[in-house]
Design a protein around this motif. Sequence first.
Motif, mmCIF file in Angstrom:
data_model
loop_
_atom_site.group_PDB
_atom_site.id
_atom_site.type_symbol
_atom_site.label_atom_id
_atom_site.label_comp_id
_atom_site.label_asym_id
_atom_site.label_seq_id
_atom_site.Cartn_x
_atom_site.Cartn_y
_atom_site.Cartn_z
ATOM 1 N N ASP A 48 0.826 -1.210 0.000
ATOM 2 C CA ASP A 48 0.000 0.000 0.000
ATOM 3 C C ASP A 48 0.862 1.263 0.000
ATOM 4 O OD1 ASP A 48 0.831 -0.168 2.586
ATOM 5 O OD2 ASP A 48 -1.130 0.178 3.490
ATOM 6 N N GLN A 49 2.079 1.116 -0.505
ATOM 7 C CA GLN A 49 2.966 2.279 -0.556
ATOM 8 C C GLN A 49 3.747 2.320 -1.875
ATOM 9 O OE1 GLN A 49 3.702 -0.579 0.604
ATOM 10 N NE2 GLN A 49 5.830 -0.879 1.185
ATOM 11 N N TYR A 51 7.210 4.641 -3.746
ATOM 12 C CA TYR A 51 8.410 5.379 -3.348
ATOM 13 C C TYR A 51 8.789 6.384 -4.439
ATOM 14 C CZ TYR A 51 8.661 1.516 -0.077
ATOM 15 O OH TYR A 51 8.354 0.592 0.893
ATOM 16 N N SER A 82 7.056 0.978 -7.314
ATOM 17 C CA SER A 82 6.180 0.138 -6.494
ATOM 18 C C SER A 82 5.795 -1.070 -7.353
ATOM 19 C CB SER A 82 4.916 0.907 -6.081
ATOM 20 O OG SER A 82 4.168 0.133 -5.146
ATOM 21 N N CYS A 107 8.201 8.077 0.861
ATOM 22 C CA CYS A 107 7.228 6.996 0.754
ATOM 23 C C CYS A 107 5.815 7.578 0.888
ATOM 24 C CB CYS A 107 7.517 5.985 1.866
ATOM 25 S SG CYS A 107 6.331 4.658 1.952
ATOM 26 N N TYR A 109 1.734 6.543 1.074
ATOM 27 C CA TYR A 109 0.763 5.466 1.249
ATOM 28 C C TYR A 109 -0.501 5.757 0.430
ATOM 29 C CZ TYR A 109 3.651 3.224 4.659
ATOM 30 O OH TYR A 109 4.691 2.573 5.247
#
Lengths: 190, 190
Positions: A48-49, A51, A82, A107, A109
């Motif tokens: 769920d993240q 970068y 991701s 990062c 989310y």
Amino acid sequence: MNAKEILRTHINKVVDLTDEQFDYFFSLFKPQSFKKGETLIREGDEVDQEYFVLDGCLKTFYTNDSMKMHILQFATRMWWASDYNALYNDEKASFSVDCVADAHTLCLYSEDREKACREIHEIEHFLRWRSNRGYVGLQKRILSLLNNNARSRYEELMMQHPELYHLVPKQLIAAYLGVSRETLSRLYQS
Amino acid sequence: MNAKEILRTHINKVVDLTDEQFDYFFSLFKPQSFKKGETLIREGDEVDQEYFVLDGCLKTFYTNDSMKMHILQFATRMWWASDYNALYNDEKASFSVDCVADAHTLCLYSEDREKACREIHEIEHFLRWRSNRGYVGLQKRILSLLNNNARSRYEELMMQHPELYHLVPKQLIAAYLGVSRETLSRLYQS
């Protein structure tokens, strides 16, 4: 440039956020640093993240049943990484992401990304632009895989990411191009 | 379903537009029909339109210097087709789009698309979702090209587009998979 300036430069290519809007968006990102070899996302993970890379280099890759690695993408400054299928479709990661050269990232989310998109139309516009740009990049990569020989693919990669030449071990360049280490050596020499 | 219902079904997967918002968005699309073999976009064209397919089938393809055709994508009902690099980056088309099976489409011009995005936040959200979905689809195709054999690629295509089996000549399926007509025949038989 510090993290804030790098993100702002990236966003400013597309939209003008007020200082207040930008500060709010920036506050949603969490700084995270990684050492070469560290894993950010592992195949099978829930994701769920994503970068945003400030410096260094990440790679998104897939390892098949014969342990052969295919590299989908490198991410250096102002690129994002991701497993986007996992991220958008709530599936388990089919790719892994790890750190190729010590990296600083921001990062973001999913929950925060969607909140920012709902609250600030300009941010949604920016992220549509980013996705469009990514889509076009992948189309070019597909055409290149279908049509180009190893030399053209190598030259394309070096045009897009000249910094990789010094940043990334040669066997990873080979895994991106889909050629053997020996074929790549011939490309470097000529 | 008529054109309006097909578009609304597509959009409703993601956002709830009011009737008024949807009617406005729909009014920006121009119905266009094409006969099998007709060209919608030719390599080298300027491109400021994309096509939402109501029925029939379009293909996006590239022909290399040796006149070998590579098919990037098929577009059937509720898929979109254009040369997106040309469309988004104001470059000449590097792909062509033509009609594989008689098709009804809704044509959307860039100017109208961007206008709708500015005026109605939900439409921008919908189009970000569409682009995200396209991005993920292309990532899967790249992984498939790098890693899968012809059989897996064929099965993937038939899962994604079962309607192609009857709609599209076999040599086009082969050009999408990147295999010879003979290899494809073996896949069909087994």
